[in-house]
Design a protein around this motif. Structure first.
Motif, PDB file in Angstrom:
ATOM      1  N   GLU A 188      59.594  25.327  50.656  1.00  0.00           N
ATOM      2  CA  GLU A 188      60.224  25.122  52.008  1.00  0.00           C
ATOM      3  C   GLU A 188      59.470  23.904  52.840  1.00  0.00           C
ATOM      4  O   GLU A 188      60.297  23.124  53.296  1.00  0.00           O
ATOM      5  CB  GLU A 188      60.430  26.127  52.959  1.00  0.00           C
ATOM      6  CG  GLU A 188      61.221  27.190  52.127  1.00  0.00           C
ATOM      7  CD  GLU A 188      61.151  28.604  53.171  1.00  0.00           C
ATOM      8  OE1 GLU A 188      61.609  28.434  54.503  1.00  0.00           O
ATOM      9  OE2 GLU A 188      60.991  29.655  52.793  1.00  0.00           O
ATOM     10  N   LEU A 189      58.361  24.080  52.962  1.00  0.00           N
ATOM     11  CA  LEU A 189      57.535  22.842  53.580  1.00  0.00           C
ATOM     12  C   LEU A 189      57.607  21.460  52.875  1.00  0.00           C
ATOM     13  O   LEU A 189      57.602  20.573  53.209  1.00  0.00           O
ATOM     14  CB  LEU A 189      56.064  23.287  53.766  1.00  0.00           C
ATOM     15  CG  LEU A 189      55.754  24.406  54.748  1.00  0.00           C
ATOM     16  CD1 LEU A 189      54.174  24.777  54.407  1.00  0.00           C
ATOM     17  CD2 LEU A 189      55.988  23.948  56.087  1.00  0.00           C
ATOM     18  N   GLN A 190      57.556  21.637  51.419  1.00  0.00           N
ATOM     19  CA  GLN A 190      57.667  20.533  50.651  1.00  0.00           C
ATOM     20  C   GLN A 190      58.837  19.798  50.674  1.00  0.00           C
ATOM     21  O   GLN A 190      59.082  18.501  50.957  1.00  0.00           O
ATOM     22  CB  GLN A 190      57.261  20.878  49.145  1.00  0.00           C
ATOM     23  CG  GLN A 190      57.400  19.919  48.044  1.00  0.00           C
ATOM     24  CD  GLN A 190      57.570  20.756  46.697  1.00  0.00           C
ATOM     25  OE1 GLN A 190      57.352  21.699  46.505  1.00  0.00           O
ATOM     26  NE2 GLN A 190      57.251  19.753  45.955  1.00  0.00           N
ATOM     27  N   LYS A 191      60.035  20.604  50.786  1.00  0.00           N
ATOM     28  CA  LYS A 191      61.140  20.046  51.159  1.00  0.00           C
ATOM     29  C   LYS A 191      61.624  19.406  52.496  1.00  0.00           C
ATOM     30  O   LYS A 191      62.016  18.157  52.475  1.00  0.00           O
ATOM     31  CB  LYS A 191      62.610  20.992  50.785  1.00  0.00           C
ATOM     32  CG  LYS A 191      62.514  21.364  49.266  1.00  0.00           C
ATOM     33  CD  LYS A 191      63.740  22.486  49.258  1.00  0.00           C
ATOM     34  CE  LYS A 191      63.610  23.002  47.496  1.00  0.00           C
ATOM     35  NZ  LYS A 191      64.590  24.169  47.711  1.00  0.00           N
ATOM     36  N   ALA A 192      60.965  19.865  53.200  1.00  0.00           N
ATOM     37  CA  ALA A 192      60.883  19.302  54.846  1.00  0.00           C
ATOM     38  C   ALA A 192      60.248  18.076  54.994  1.00  0.00           C
ATOM     39  O   ALA A 192      60.742  17.463  55.716  1.00  0.00           O
ATOM     40  CB  ALA A 192      60.370  20.393  55.794  1.00  0.00           C
ATOM     41  N   VAL A 193      59.056  18.084  54.510  1.00  0.00           N
ATOM     42  CA  VAL A 193      58.493  16.635  54.789  1.00  0.00           C
ATOM     43  C   VAL A 193      58.323  15.709  54.048  1.00  0.00           C
ATOM     44  O   VAL A 193      58.081  14.346  54.041  1.00  0.00           O
ATOM     45  CB  VAL A 193      56.660  17.197  54.847  1.00  0.00           C
ATOM     46  CG1 VAL A 193      56.444  18.176  55.546  1.00  0.00           C
ATOM     47  CG2 VAL A 193      56.379  17.663  53.174  1.00  0.00           C
ATOM     48  N   GLY A 194      59.218  15.833  52.981  1.00  0.00           N
ATOM     49  CA  GLY A 194      59.483  14.667  51.673  1.00  0.00           C
ATOM     50  C   GLY A 194      58.535  14.338  50.548  1.00  0.00           C
ATOM     51  O   GLY A 194      57.370  14.963  50.655  1.00  0.00           O
ATOM     52  N   PRO A 195      58.886  13.508  49.692  1.00  0.00           N
ATOM     53  CA  PRO A 195      58.232  13.116  48.661  1.00  0.00           C
ATOM     54  C   PRO A 195      56.856  12.332  48.786  1.00  0.00           C
ATOM     55  O   PRO A 195      55.821  12.791  48.211  1.00  0.00           O
ATOM     56  CB  PRO A 195      58.970  12.410  47.704  1.00  0.00           C
ATOM     57  CG  PRO A 195      60.128  11.740  48.427  1.00  0.00           C
ATOM     58  CD  PRO A 195      60.102  12.731  49.756  1.00  0.00           C
ATOM     59  N   GLU A 196      56.730  11.477  49.732  1.00  0.00           N
ATOM     60  CA  GLU A 196      55.566  10.854  49.909  1.00  0.00           C
ATOM     61  C   GLU A 196      54.507  11.776  50.580  1.00  0.00           C
ATOM     62  O   GLU A 196      53.229  11.896  50.018  1.00  0.00           O
ATOM     63  CB  GLU A 196      55.856   9.515  51.125  1.00  0.00           C
ATOM     64  CG  GLU A 196      56.467   8.517  50.174  1.00  0.00           C
ATOM     65  CD  GLU A 196      55.626   7.992  49.043  1.00  0.00           C
ATOM     66  OE1 GLU A 196      54.446   7.812  49.170  1.00  0.00           O
ATOM     67  OE2 GLU A 196      56.394   7.696  48.148  1.00  0.00           O
ATOM     68  N   ILE A 197      54.858  12.366  51.773  1.00  0.00           N
ATOM     69  CA  ILE A 197      53.592  13.432  52.264  1.00  0.00           C
ATOM     70  C   ILE A 197      53.361  14.468  51.181  1.00  0.00           C
ATOM     71  O   ILE A 197      52.291  14.987  51.057  1.00  0.00           O
ATOM     72  CB  ILE A 197      54.264  13.964  53.395  1.00  0.00           C
ATOM     73  CG1 ILE A 197      54.327  12.917  54.576  1.00  0.00           C
ATOM     74  CG2 ILE A 197      53.416  15.048  54.206  1.00  0.00           C
ATOM     75  CD1 ILE A 197      55.021  13.350  56.028  1.00  0.00           C
ATOM     76  N   THR A 198      54.162  14.704  50.499  1.00  0.00           N
ATOM     77  CA  THR A 198      53.900  15.716  49.383  1.00  0.00           C
ATOM     78  C   THR A 198      53.031  15.064  48.326  1.00  0.00           C
ATOM     79  O   THR A 198      51.964  16.027  47.959  1.00  0.00           O
ATOM     80  CB  THR A 198      55.261  16.250  48.455  1.00  0.00           C
ATOM     81  OG1 THR A 198      56.306  16.967  49.432  1.00  0.00           O
ATOM     82  CG2 THR A 198      54.911  17.037  47.334  1.00  0.00           C
ATOM     83  N   LYS A 199      53.032  14.046  48.004  1.00  0.00           N
ATOM     84  CA  LYS A 199      52.362  13.368  46.975  1.00  0.00           C
ATOM     85  C   LYS A 199      50.748  13.305  47.796  1.00  0.00           C
ATOM     86  O   LYS A 199      49.769  13.609  46.932  1.00  0.00           O
ATOM     87  CB  LYS A 199      52.926  12.193  46.498  1.00  0.00           C
ATOM     88  CG  LYS A 199      52.184  11.656  45.443  1.00  0.00           C
ATOM     89  CD  LYS A 199      52.763  10.377  44.865  1.00  0.00           C
ATOM     90  CE  LYS A 199      53.191   9.486  45.936  1.00  0.00           C
ATOM     91  NZ  LYS A 199      54.022   8.197  45.287  1.00  0.00           N
ATOM     92  N   ASN A 200      50.790  12.741  48.934  1.00  0.00           N
ATOM     93  CA  ASN A 200      49.529  12.356  49.488  1.00  0.00           C
ATOM     94  C   ASN A 200      48.779  13.867  49.941  1.00  0.00           C
ATOM     95  O   ASN A 200      47.411  13.612  50.092  1.00  0.00           O
ATOM     96  CB  ASN A 200      49.588  11.498  50.762  1.00  0.00           C
ATOM     97  CG  ASN A 200      50.326  10.273  49.900  1.00  0.00           C
ATOM     98  OD1 ASN A 200      49.962   9.980  48.816  1.00  0.00           O
ATOM     99  ND2 ASN A 200      51.113   9.561  50.683  1.00  0.00           N
ATOM    100  N   ASP A 201      49.508  14.570  50.530  1.00  0.00           N
ATOM    101  CA  ASP A 201      48.847  15.888  51.360  1.00  0.00           C
ATOM    102  C   ASP A 201      49.051  17.053  50.838  1.00  0.00           C
ATOM    103  O   ASP A 201      48.150  17.648  50.679  1.00  0.00           O
ATOM    104  CB  ASP A 201      49.413  15.713  52.805  1.00  0.00           C
ATOM    105  CG  ASP A 201      48.934  14.670  53.407  1.00  0.00           C
ATOM    106  OD1 ASP A 201      47.743  14.600  54.209  1.00  0.00           O
ATOM    107  OD2 ASP A 201      49.902  13.841  53.785  1.00  0.00           O
ATOM    108  N   LEU A 202      50.421  17.363  50.169  1.00  0.00           N
ATOM    109  CA  LEU A 202      50.486  18.771  49.840  1.00  0.00           C
ATOM    110  C   LEU A 202      50.184  19.141  48.271  1.00  0.00           C
ATOM    111  O   LEU A 202      49.901  20.337  48.156  1.00  0.00           O
ATOM    112  CB  LEU A 202      52.233  19.109  49.726  1.00  0.00           C
ATOM    113  CG  LEU A 202      52.714  18.990  51.274  1.00  0.00           C
ATOM    114  CD1 LEU A 202      54.210  19.532  51.150  1.00  0.00           C
ATOM    115  CD2 LEU A 202      51.939  19.811  52.164  1.00  0.00           C
ATOM    116  N   VAL A 203      49.926  18.154  47.463  1.00  0.00           N
ATOM    117  CA  VAL A 203      49.506  18.282  46.101  1.00  0.00           C
ATOM    118  C   VAL A 203      47.946  18.796  46.369  1.00  0.00           C
ATOM    119  O   VAL A 203      47.709  20.075  45.668  1.00  0.00           O
ATOM    120  CB  VAL A 203      49.736  17.170  45.261  1.00  0.00           C
ATOM    121  CG1 VAL A 203      48.784  17.264  43.917  1.00  0.00           C
ATOM    122  CG2 VAL A 203      51.022  16.854  45.027  1.00  0.00           C
TER     123      VAL A 203
END
Length: 650
Positions: free
Chosen positions: A283-298
């Protein structure tokens, strides 16, 4: 008590009876039952409130019933819970939305009691009736109630207030909105941890009804403070609110306003907070979007997959498929192969069985994302390793998701390791494990095909029919019916039916009864010819069994398969057997035989046309009319009633 006075009069009128005012009787019963020492009677009385309110009328409900309920809220928690639920549906019983504010006093009192479930139900009812207030009444009656609860001396009232801000905020004036925001800020920094927990749990919901400017100025600061609270139970609820807050903010504000707090939560000293981050990761991944996912969530997800606590690793492992699916398509494969797959490989041999089980339930889904080549080269060795895992749940989870791999590489790639794993599970000492693999057998059969199934698994399915646990034999019987649906009646006639009928001569009476259960199940899918020529003779022969349990199951089976049998065979072969069983010395055999003789032949007429369940003045049963009498069509008698047709003697 003042509010109880009118009800004392009601009770006296019940005793006197001379006044003839029967309208007072229901409320007198309520008073008597509410004061009864038996909690169940008091509970029943509360559950009849709507009926009593209807008898009283809207005026007396407002002026007498509600004050009485408000003044006497001191009962058992079970009674108070029922009362809180009832009052949420009382709007029309007090005169409609115009008078709905009359329900607020008793619900306010219930929202302050010590028992949590009662308070929660009262808040739920308050939220419900808040929507029925007009904007003016909301400010005049409802909003002051929220303020009183928010300023209460006891923490119970303040926790209840947290659930009411969001329902009234959108419909009040800007001045009142400012007061509501201030009250919420105060509760977020309350001295009592329970109040802060309640505020944190409603933070995301409250943020959704606020204007964007106030989200940035008020909610973000509250979110940051709650996410840094000394109590981990507060911090983990702040993580849950993060999902809602992130969806409200523009992309450019997420990095500065939300991500620092989220990074902190992902590395929190408390495993419970990290667990919440892992649980909400998709849910967090969908909320923050692909760029933040790639840089921070991975990187954060990698850390969670390697967490020192097994509960956190298990929660993260359970999200592997969803996380990979939601990665940006342009570099999804590269991220998975470089960053995620190495962590997954470590989890396959994790020391904790719950982690391995969680991973096994989702890992097969990666094959559809990575494609055939990557699946064969990188995922297939992991699948095979999990099929050999010592933990039965891991093997079960892999087998239950084989369809994902079957779509990509075909099941044959797994067959060599699949068969030993299935056999081990089928013979596991725990009967629940054996039961689980039986439930997956139809799925496996469809994927493996009839040839592989007959060669490798058919013997296994038949062995389950003589398992020492009844639940396994029952499940194995249902399994046969599903297999016939997949492979067809011809396969059943050649492969299954002979083996099932062969069990009729088994020395163990439980196995002989299983034969009858299988016949009952297979009669739903096999054709009439198989039933009449192969199954019926075996059933009739078993009517002479020495064990009464077998004989009365013969009667039940004959009743079950009767609709599939021709009329002539019924009269000539089935009826004599049932009549013989109806005179059996065993009372159970006699009962079920008589029931079979008298039961309506509801499935069809002798001519094969559909037929409704028979009703009427005559006895209905399998055998109604002489063999030379026709059953169709029914005719109308002189008195206009339809003459019924039966499978029995009138």
């Amino acid at each position: 008590e003042a509010g109880s006075a009118p009800f004392e009069n009601c009770s006296r009128s019940k005793m006197a009876g001379a006044d003839g005012d029967d309208s007072l009787y229901p409320i007198a019963v309520l008073i008597d039952e509410l004061r009864n020492e038996d909690v169940q009677l008091r509970l029943n009385s509360i559950k009849k409130l709507s009926t009593i309110a209807l008898a009283l009328g809207v005026e007396r409900t407002r002026t007498e019933l509600l004050p009485f309920l408000t003044d006497t809220i001191y009962d058992e928690d079970e009674v108070l819970l029922a009362l809180a639920e009832q009052l949420g549906n009382f709007t029309m019983l007090v005169g409609g939305p115009e008078y709905v504010h009359c329900l607020l006093p008793p619900l306010e009192s219930l929202a302050t009691v010590e028992e949590t479930v009662v308070r929660d139900k009262a808040v739920e009812s308050l939220r419900k009736i808040s929507q029925e207030h007009c904007p003016v009444d909301l400010e005049v009656h409802f909003e002051p109630l929220v303020k009183r609860l928010a300023s209460g001396d006891w923490f119970t009232s303040r926790t209840s207030a947290c659930g009411l801000f969001s329902v009234c905020y959108p419909r009040v004036s800007s001045t009142v909105k400012a007061e509501i925001r201030q009250h919420f800020r105060t509760l977020c920094s309350d001295d009592t941890p329970m109040v802060r927990r309640a505020a944190a749990s409603k933070l995301g919901e409250f943020a959704k009804v606020l204007e964007l400017d106030y989200v940035k100025s008020d909610i973000i600061s509250l979110f940051t403070a709650l996410a840094s609270d000394e109590q981990d139970s507060v911090r983990l609820l702040a993580v849950e609110a993060c999902v809602s807050i992130a969806t409200l903010l523009p992309q450019e504000d997420l990095e500065t306003l939300v991500m620092p707090t989220l990074r902190q939560a992902a590395e929190d000293k408390s495993w419970r907070v990290r667990y919440m981050v892992a649980d909400k990761f998709s849910e967090l991944q969908k909320a923050v979007g692909p760029e933040i996912t790639k840089n921070d969530l991975v990187p954060a997800f990698q850390n969670l997959l390697k967490d020192c606590e097994a509960e956190v690793r298990a929660a993260a492992a359970n999200k592997v498929k969803e996380f990979c699916e939601n990665l940006p398509e342009d570099n999804r494969e590269q991220i998975i192969m470089t960053h995620i797959l190495p962590c997954v490989k470590e989890l396959v041999s994790d020391t904790n069985q719950h982690v391995k089980s969680a991973l096994a339930s989702v890992i097969m889904g990666l094959s559809t994302i990575l494609g055939k080549d990557n699946t064969i080269e990188h995922l297939l060795p992991l699948f095979l390793a999990q099929l050999k895992d010592e933990c039965p749940e891991v093997r079960l989870n892999i087998i239950s998701n084989l369809d994902c791999v079957n779509e990509v590489i075909g099941i044959r790639q797994l067959s060599q390791s699949l068969l030993p794993a299935i056999v081990e599970l089928a013979e596991d000492a725990k009967w629940r494990v054996r039961l689980a693999i039986i439930e997956y057998m139809p799925l496996l059969a469809g994927q493996l095909g009839v040839e592989f199934f007959d060669e490798k698994l058919n013997t296994l399915c038949m062995a389950w029919l003589i398992d020492h646990v009844y639940a396994i034999r029952e499940a194995a019987t249902c399994n046969l019916m599903k297999l016939v649906d997949k492979f067809g009646t011809e396969w059943a006639q050649n492969t299954i039916v002979p083996k099932v009928l062969g069990m009729a001569n088994d020395p163990n009476y439980l196995h002989r009864m299983t034969t009858l259960f299988c016949i009952n199940a297979l009669s739903e899918t096999c054709g009439d010819e198989i039933i009449t020529k192969q199954m019926l003779p075996v059933v009739l022969k078993m009517s002479n069994d020495q064990v009464a349990n077998v004989r009365f199951n013969v009667a039940k089976s004959l009743q079950k398969i009767g609709p599939k049998i021709e009329k002539g065979v019924l009269q000539a072969e089935v009826k004599p057997v049932l009549e013989k069983l109806a005179t059996d010395q065993d009372m159970d055999v006699k009962y079920f035989a008589q029931e079979a003789l008298s039961a309506p032949f509801s499935q069809r007429h002798c001519c094969g046309s559909p037929k409704e369940r028979l009703k009427g003045p005559y006895r209905s049963g399998l055998f109604v009319f002489p063999a030379d009498q026709t059953c169709c069509p029914p005719s109308a008698s002189q008195d206009g009633n339809v003459q019924k047709t039966y499978w029995g003697v009138r």
